[in-house]
Write a protein that holds these residues in place. Sequence first.
Motif, PDB file in Angstrom:
ATOM      1  N   UNK A 180      27.796  33.249 -17.015  1.00 14.10           N
ATOM      2  CA  UNK A 180      28.512  32.168 -17.364  1.00 14.10           C
ATOM      3  C   UNK A 180      28.170  31.074 -16.545  1.00 14.10           C
ATOM      4  N   UNK A 181      27.607  29.967 -17.248  1.00 17.55           N
ATOM      5  CA  UNK A 181      27.346  28.838 -16.577  1.00 17.55           C
ATOM      6  C   UNK A 181      28.663  27.853 -16.601  1.00 17.55           C
ATOM      7  N   UNK A 182      29.030  27.595 -17.587  1.00 17.88           N
ATOM      8  CA  UNK A 182      30.276  26.989 -17.869  1.00 17.88           C
ATOM      9  C   UNK A 182      30.867  26.924 -19.267  1.00 17.88           C
ATOM     10  N   UNK A 183      32.084  26.128 -19.449  1.00 16.26           N
ATOM     11  CA  UNK A 183      32.678  26.144 -20.772  1.00 16.26           C
ATOM     12  C   UNK A 183      33.266  24.788 -20.670  1.00 16.26           C
ATOM     13  N   UNK A 184      32.998  24.216 -21.871  1.00 15.42           N
ATOM     14  CA  UNK A 184      33.230  22.817 -22.197  1.00 15.42           C
ATOM     15  C   UNK A 184      34.199  22.721 -23.765  1.00 15.42           C
ATOM     16  N   UNK A 185      35.379  22.114 -23.633  1.00 16.21           N
ATOM     17  CA  UNK A 185      36.109  21.970 -24.631  1.00 16.21           C
ATOM     18  C   UNK A 185      35.933  20.461 -25.395  1.00 16.21           C
ATOM     19  N   UNK A 186      35.637  20.464 -26.622  1.00 17.33           N
ATOM     20  CA  UNK A 186      35.646  19.239 -27.636  1.00 17.33           C
ATOM     21  C   UNK A 186      37.127  18.876 -27.833  1.00 17.33           C
ATOM     22  N   UNK A 187      37.772  18.030 -27.574  1.00 22.49           N
ATOM     23  CA  UNK A 187      39.032  17.721 -27.606  1.00 22.49           C
ATOM     24  C   UNK A 187      39.323  17.599 -29.100  1.00 22.49           C
ATOM     25  N   UNK A 188      40.452  17.673 -29.582  1.00 15.82           N
ATOM     26  CA  UNK A 188      40.870  17.421 -31.135  1.00 15.82           C
ATOM     27  C   UNK A 188      40.484  16.078 -31.438  1.00 15.82           C
ATOM     28  N   UNK A 189      39.927  15.978 -32.697  1.00 14.45           N
ATOM     29  CA  UNK A 189      39.702  14.642 -33.295  1.00 14.45           C
ATOM     30  C   UNK A 189      38.670  13.905 -32.369  1.00 14.45           C
ATOM     31  N   UNK A 190      38.059  14.659 -31.902  1.00 16.11           N
ATOM     32  CA  UNK A 190      36.696  13.912 -31.090  1.00 16.11           C
ATOM     33  C   UNK A 190      35.549  14.657 -31.657  1.00 16.11           C
ATOM     34  N   UNK A 191      34.425  13.620 -31.868  1.00 11.48           N
ATOM     35  CA  UNK A 191      33.198  13.850 -32.488  1.00 11.48           C
ATOM     36  C   UNK A 191      32.003  14.385 -31.691  1.00 11.48           C
ATOM     37  N   UNK A 192      32.292  14.118 -30.445  1.00 16.04           N
ATOM     38  CA  UNK A 192      30.997  14.483 -29.397  1.00 16.04           C
ATOM     39  C   UNK A 192      31.434  14.222 -28.083  1.00 16.04           C
ATOM     40  N   UNK A 193      30.863  15.274 -27.389  1.00 15.71           N
ATOM     41  CA  UNK A 193      31.141  15.328 -25.683  1.00 15.71           C
ATOM     42  C   UNK A 193      30.070  15.586 -24.970  1.00 15.71           C
ATOM     43  N   UNK A 194      29.710  15.196 -23.759  1.00 16.29           N
ATOM     44  CA  UNK A 194      28.789  15.544 -23.029  1.00 16.29           C
ATOM     45  C   UNK A 194      29.143  16.396 -22.009  1.00 16.29           C
ATOM     46  N   UNK A 195      28.165  17.334 -21.561  1.00 18.70           N
ATOM     47  CA  UNK A 195      28.664  18.137 -20.778  1.00 18.70           C
ATOM     48  C   UNK A 195      28.084  18.192 -19.252  1.00 18.70           C
ATOM     49  N   UNK A 196      27.435  16.950 -19.139  1.00 18.75           N
ATOM     50  CA  UNK A 196      26.862  16.771 -17.813  1.00 18.75           C
ATOM     51  C   UNK A 196      27.619  16.854 -16.501  1.00 18.75           C
ATOM     52  N   UNK A 197      28.906  16.473 -16.956  1.00 15.91           N
ATOM     53  CA  UNK A 197      29.984  16.601 -15.566  1.00 15.91           C
ATOM     54  C   UNK A 197      30.257  18.094 -15.467  1.00 15.91           C
ATOM     55  N   UNK A 198      29.758  19.148 -15.983  1.00 11.87           N
ATOM     56  CA  UNK A 198      30.171  20.477 -15.576  1.00 11.87           C
ATOM     57  C   UNK A 198      28.827  20.917 -14.988  1.00 11.87           C
ATOM     58  N   UNK A 199      27.820  20.586 -15.032  1.00  8.92           N
ATOM     59  CA  UNK A 199      26.396  21.005 -14.606  1.00  8.92           C
ATOM     60  C   UNK A 199      26.486  21.008 -13.017  1.00  8.92           C
ATOM     61  N   UNK A 200      25.570  21.946 -12.340  1.00 11.08           N
ATOM     62  CA  UNK A 200      25.843  21.967 -10.877  1.00 11.08           C
ATOM     63  C   UNK A 200      24.875  20.713 -10.476  1.00 11.08           C
ATOM     64  N   UNK A 201      25.119  20.469  -9.189  1.00 12.15           N
ATOM     65  CA  UNK A 201      24.123  19.236  -8.542  1.00 12.15           C
ATOM     66  C   UNK A 201      22.804  20.077  -8.294  1.00 12.15           C
ATOM     67  N   UNK A 202      21.809  18.966  -8.538  1.00 10.04           N
ATOM     68  CA  UNK A 202      20.588  18.940  -8.084  1.00 10.04           C
ATOM     69  C   UNK A 202      20.118  18.773  -6.740  1.00 10.04           C
ATOM     70  N   UNK A 203      19.059  19.340  -6.395  1.00  6.13           N
ATOM     71  CA  UNK A 203      18.626  18.770  -4.970  1.00  6.13           C
ATOM     72  C   UNK A 203      18.216  17.370  -4.905  1.00  6.13           C
ATOM     73  N   UNK A 204      17.773  16.707  -5.938  1.00  2.00           N
ATOM     74  CA  UNK A 204      17.496  15.524  -5.797  1.00  2.00           C
ATOM     75  C   UNK A 204      18.727  14.290  -5.910  1.00  2.00           C
TER      76      UNK A 204
END
Length: 261
Positions: A180-204
């Motif tokens: 499991x990497x992560x789970x993301x919920x698309x809120x009710x009546x929302x058309x699009x979400x970005x998952x970048x906030x749940x990704x791990x931090x990179x070395x750069x």
Amino acid sequence: MSSTSTNKQPLFIDRPLFDAIRVTSQTVGSASTNTLFVQGGQAPSILVDMDAELSDDTNNGGIVDSISIVRNDAYRAADYLVNTTTSGTVISIASGQIVQIQVTGSFTGAGIADSGVGYYTYTGSPTLTGVNTVLRYSGGTTSGFNYNGVDYSYQPAVTFAFYQTRNTTVPIPGSGDYKLLFAKTVPANSGIVDCSDLMPQLAAPVVSAGNTSGLGPSAPLRNKGIYLERGDRIYVGVFPDALNSAGYVPGVHVYAQGGFF
């Protein structure tokens, strides 16, 4: 752009990566046991394949730094409202336009909403003009209206789970192949979400001279993403809870963007 797979800094890539998959009935996990682990018999969709078959000699891994989820269903807002404020207004309804009946106590004369409050789509011809509380909203075909229900435009919240596998084209849930990497919920009546906030931090680190917003006590502000080795895959599926027990029937497209090393 780098021209080889050696001596690269973390975010230098040879070529861009862009993948997309439509997800509808590919459920993962179990709402009854409150788990996101893939269950036996479930088959999430492949979002990114970093050569799981180990057949591409030019693949040296890569990075995914953006994942977005976009609903496939969209609904128009009502063109006219019938309520105590708009009661008695003259309206002109063309075929395909939508009237939302919010109250039924304001109707007079022959006016009526056969199916009560809710959304009515006019399918008749020609254009229908009259006082909004005197018209008959048939809910059938008498006046050329179709009844869409009280919540025709409601889009329920839906959760998508993302997994990583390595060096297998036939992951076995019971063997723990799906990580499991992560789970993301698309809120009710929302058309699009970005998952970048749940990704791990990179070395750069992020180049941000003089910018301290977002910094932790001792950590630099860094980009987020998922490093993938050759042989890795990213899978995605729908968590089957509440209204989504059979998946999300209208479907979504999930997009992944990044690059190959």
